[in-house]
Design a protein around this motif. Structure first.
Motif, PDB file in Angstrom:
ATOM      1  N   GLN A 137       5.616   7.949 -27.513  1.00 31.05           N
ATOM      2  CA  GLN A 137       6.743   7.932 -28.397  1.00 31.05           C
ATOM      3  C   GLN A 137       8.123   8.063 -27.695  1.00 31.05           C
ATOM      4  OE1 GLN A 137       6.290   8.348 -31.643  1.00 31.05           O
ATOM      5  NE2 GLN A 137       4.141   8.427 -31.615  1.00 31.05           N
ATOM      6  N   GLY A 138       8.116   8.621 -26.607  1.00 31.74           N
ATOM      7  CA  GLY A 138       9.534   8.778 -25.806  1.00 31.74           C
ATOM      8  C   GLY A 138       9.688   7.625 -24.662  1.00 31.74           C
ATOM      9  N   CYS A 139       8.669   6.724 -24.668  1.00 31.51           N
ATOM     10  CA  CYS A 139       8.719   5.705 -23.461  1.00 31.51           C
ATOM     11  C   CYS A 139       9.931   4.814 -23.460  1.00 31.51           C
ATOM     12  CB  CYS A 139       7.431   4.604 -23.795  1.00 31.51           C
ATOM     13  SG  CYS A 139       7.336   3.627 -22.593  1.00 31.51           S
ATOM     14  N   THR A 140      10.583   4.684 -22.274  1.00 32.01           N
ATOM     15  CA  THR A 140      11.844   3.776 -22.085  1.00 32.01           C
ATOM     16  C   THR A 140      11.617   2.767 -21.156  1.00 32.01           C
ATOM     17  OG1 THR A 140      12.408   5.309 -20.000  1.00 32.01           O
ATOM     18  CG2 THR A 140      13.308   6.043 -22.465  1.00 32.01           C
ATOM     19  N   THR A 141      10.238   2.265 -21.037  1.00 27.62           N
ATOM     20  CA  THR A 141       9.964   1.210 -20.346  1.00 27.62           C
ATOM     21  C   THR A 141       9.960  -0.070 -20.744  1.00 27.62           C
ATOM     22  OG1 THR A 141       7.799   1.200 -20.260  1.00 27.62           O
ATOM     23  CG2 THR A 141       8.835   2.671 -18.728  1.00 27.62           C
ATOM     24  N   ALA A 142      10.133  -0.167 -22.244  1.00 29.00           N
ATOM     25  CA  ALA A 142       9.986  -1.256 -23.135  1.00 29.00           C
ATOM     26  C   ALA A 142       8.773  -1.968 -22.948  1.00 29.00           C
ATOM     27  CB  ALA A 142      11.100  -2.289 -22.666  1.00 29.00           C
ATOM     28  N   ALA A 143       7.781  -1.419 -22.302  1.00 29.33           N
ATOM     29  CA  ALA A 143       6.640  -1.961 -22.167  1.00 29.33           C
ATOM     30  C   ALA A 143       5.564  -2.356 -23.553  1.00 29.33           C
ATOM     31  CB  ALA A 143       5.459  -0.592 -21.655  1.00 29.33           C
ATOM     32  N   MET A 144       6.000  -1.542 -24.671  1.00 26.16           N
ATOM     33  CA  MET A 144       5.478  -1.779 -25.985  1.00 26.16           C
ATOM     34  C   MET A 144       6.213  -3.005 -26.565  1.00 26.16           C
ATOM     35  SD  MET A 144       2.752   0.204 -26.541  1.00 26.16           S
ATOM     36  CE  MET A 144       2.702   0.056 -28.348  1.00 26.16           C
ATOM     37  N   GLU A 145       7.408  -3.174 -26.176  1.00 25.75           N
ATOM     38  CA  GLU A 145       8.148  -4.263 -26.763  1.00 25.75           C
ATOM     39  C   GLU A 145       7.364  -5.509 -26.285  1.00 25.75           C
ATOM     40  OE1 GLU A 145      10.571  -4.457 -28.817  1.00 25.75           O
ATOM     41  OE2 GLU A 145      10.651  -2.017 -29.228  1.00 25.75           O
ATOM     42  N   CYS A 146       7.176  -5.466 -24.991  1.00 24.83           N
ATOM     43  CA  CYS A 146       6.552  -6.541 -24.546  1.00 24.83           C
ATOM     44  C   CYS A 146       5.098  -6.865 -25.036  1.00 24.83           C
ATOM     45  CB  CYS A 146       6.203  -6.389 -22.875  1.00 24.83           C
ATOM     46  SG  CYS A 146       7.805  -6.185 -21.792  1.00 24.83           S
ATOM     47  N   MET A 147       4.261  -5.777 -25.179  1.00 26.60           N
ATOM     48  CA  MET A 147       3.101  -6.035 -26.078  1.00 26.60           C
ATOM     49  C   MET A 147       3.026  -6.364 -27.320  1.00 26.60           C
ATOM     50  SD  MET A 147       0.115  -5.506 -24.747  1.00 26.60           S
ATOM     51  CE  MET A 147      -1.436  -5.969 -25.606  1.00 26.60           C
ATOM     52  N   ARG A 148       4.200  -6.339 -28.150  1.00 28.47           N
ATOM     53  CA  ARG A 148       4.005  -6.432 -29.580  1.00 28.47           C
ATOM     54  C   ARG A 148       3.740  -7.640 -29.854  1.00 28.47           C
ATOM     55  NH1 ARG A 148       8.473  -3.443 -30.627  1.00 28.47           N
ATOM     56  NH2 ARG A 148       7.248  -1.725 -30.950  1.00 28.47           N
ATOM     57  N   GLN A 149       4.437  -8.658 -29.061  1.00 26.06           N
ATOM     58  CA  GLN A 149       4.170 -10.252 -29.505  1.00 26.06           C
ATOM     59  C   GLN A 149       2.749 -10.720 -29.261  1.00 26.06           C
ATOM     60  OE1 GLN A 149       6.228 -12.954 -26.681  1.00 26.06           O
ATOM     61  NE2 GLN A 149       6.766 -11.005 -25.453  1.00 26.06           N
ATOM     62  N   TYR A 150       1.885  -9.774 -28.526  1.00 29.82           N
ATOM     63  CA  TYR A 150       0.520 -10.278 -28.280  1.00 29.82           C
ATOM     64  C   TYR A 150      -0.392  -9.476 -28.973  1.00 29.82           C
ATOM     65  CZ  TYR A 150       2.905 -12.528 -24.302  1.00 29.82           C
ATOM     66  OH  TYR A 150       3.513 -13.169 -23.519  1.00 29.82           O
ATOM     67  N   ILE A 151      -0.019  -8.732 -29.978  1.00 35.70           N
ATOM     68  CA  ILE A 151      -0.968  -7.919 -30.902  1.00 35.70           C
ATOM     69  C   ILE A 151      -2.280  -8.866 -31.337  1.00 35.70           C
ATOM     70  CG2 ILE A 151      -1.349  -6.342 -32.957  1.00 35.70           C
ATOM     71  CD1 ILE A 151       0.258  -5.046 -30.585  1.00 35.70           C
ATOM     72  N   SER A 152      -1.773 -10.017 -31.847  1.00 31.67           N
ATOM     73  CA  SER A 152      -2.967 -10.832 -32.269  1.00 31.67           C
ATOM     74  C   SER A 152      -3.807 -11.149 -31.289  1.00 31.67           C
ATOM     75  CB  SER A 152      -2.455 -12.328 -32.876  1.00 31.67           C
ATOM     76  OG  SER A 152      -1.607 -11.868 -33.931  1.00 31.67           O
ATOM     77  N   GLU A 153      -3.602 -11.663 -30.154  1.00 31.67           N
ATOM     78  CA  GLU A 153      -4.290 -11.904 -29.043  1.00 31.67           C
ATOM     79  C   GLU A 153      -5.031 -10.681 -28.668  1.00 31.67           C
ATOM     80  OE1 GLU A 153      -1.453 -12.831 -29.263  1.00 31.67           O
ATOM     81  OE2 GLU A 153      -1.196 -14.793 -28.864  1.00 31.67           O
ATOM     82  N   LEU A 154      -4.609  -9.497 -28.903  1.00 33.72           N
ATOM     83  CA  LEU A 154      -5.369  -8.055 -28.403  1.00 33.72           C
ATOM     84  C   LEU A 154      -6.537  -7.858 -29.552  1.00 33.72           C
ATOM     85  CD1 LEU A 154      -3.183  -4.846 -27.510  1.00 33.72           C
ATOM     86  CD2 LEU A 154      -5.233  -4.849 -29.029  1.00 33.72           C
TER      87      LEU A 154
END
Length: 327
Positions: free
Chosen positions: A6-23
């Protein structure tokens, strides 16, 4: 790690978001766990090969479930985008071998997604940030399940995956029932009375079973082998819901017990003992009062067992092994 998302500041989830279909494709792939297991053996990785793949799928399923939940808002836009088949089950005129295996694949994918969602709920009591599948999809999901139940007698001899389709159907049914109960216990995010919202979620679970149960009875009418196979799954289902102290189970037991008891002569001594244990616990719960939902520890324990069973059946199916039904 998940507790800090919830308080993540690494932007890792931003990088992951475009790959949700592949996930989601990775989670749905029947051969993922076998490939991981083989790779770990080849590389001599110091990880437990029997549980690592399941843990990985559930972890990724949590990420996917949170992203879909976040994008749904009021119009369920995200879930329709990532799971376009969700609201479009095959019609009665389209229920051939192709539709059967597609429904099995869809139900497996949904099972992992619900497992990720429920795991998140178990780790974060009271959290409403991880409910990716709208409750109004319940009737459409039931139709996917009905395709599997109706087609199972004819399709089950095709391959190990087809043979295990009944396991996947009943496993999903367990997960959906608990998912509805967790939704009922969570605070309503909409401008809706909490009691009304909770009742609606429980009714969704009951409606699901009212649609699916006639197909289960139809399946049991085929032959004695099918009766024992279905009874095994129904008894396992009842044990799991009892373990989770399910309120929906309490409402459905008057329908399920006669269904099993009418076929008692076809059951092994072991199954009859398990059925008697369920009845004894029901009688004890009636004396103690109504069920009130699963304690956090009981829910986590059940989710871990469910995750292990699902992973093992996928590995068995992928390796084209002999018939495998977890007792």
């Amino acid at each position: 790690m998940i507790s800090t998302l919830q308080g993540c500041t690494t932007a890792a989830m931003e990088c992951m978001r475009q790959y949700i279909s592949e996930l989601l494709d990775f989670i749905a792939d029947m051969h993922t766990l076998t490939k991981l297991k083989s790779h770990m053996k080849a590389c001599c990785q110091p990880l437990h090969e029997d549980t690592f793949g399941g843990n990985l799928k559930v972890g990724l399923a949590q990420v996917a479930a949170m992203e879909i939940s976040k994008g749904n808002h009021r119009d369920n836009k995200a879930v329709v985008r990532y799971l376009p088949w969700l609201y479009h089950p095959p019609s009665t005129m389209q229920q051939g071998p192709k539709e059967f295996i597609e429904c099995v694949s869809h139900i497996r994918q949904l099972s992992w997604l619900l497992l990720g969602s429920l795991t998140h709920c178990a780790l974060h009591q009271g959290s409403t940030s991880c409910m990716p599948i709208p409750l109004d999809a319940g009737s459409h999901i039931a139709d996917h399940l009905i395709v599997i139940l109706i087609g199972f007698p004819e399709q089950s001899k095709t391959s190990v995956l087809h043979m295990c389709s009944l396991f996947h159907a009943f496993m999903f049914a367990q997960l959906w029932t608990i998912y509805c109960e967790q939704a009922a216990a969570a605070p309503s995010l909409q401008n809706q009375n909490q009691t009304e919202f909770s009742s609606s979620a429980i009714l969704t679970g009951l409606e699901f079973w009212s649609r699916v149960t006639p197909s289960i009875l139809q399946l049991m009418a085929h032959n004695k082998v099918m009766v024992e196979m279905v009874c095994l799954h129904v008894i396992s289902l009842m044990e799991a819901l009892q373990e989770c102290n399910s309120t929906i189970f309490v409402k459905l037991i008057p329908m399920w017990l006669p269904m099993i008891q009418s076929n008692l002569k076809h059951l092994s001594a072991g199954l009859q003992l398990r059925l008697q244990a369920i009845q004894n616990r029901v009688n004890h719960q009636c004396l103690q009062g109504q069920a009130s939902g699963a304690p956090p520890f009981a829910l986590r324990k059940w989710l871990q067992c469910t995750q292990f069973k699902m992973a093992q059946v996928e590995i068995q199916s992928s390796e084209a092994a002999s018939q495998f039904y977890p007792m």
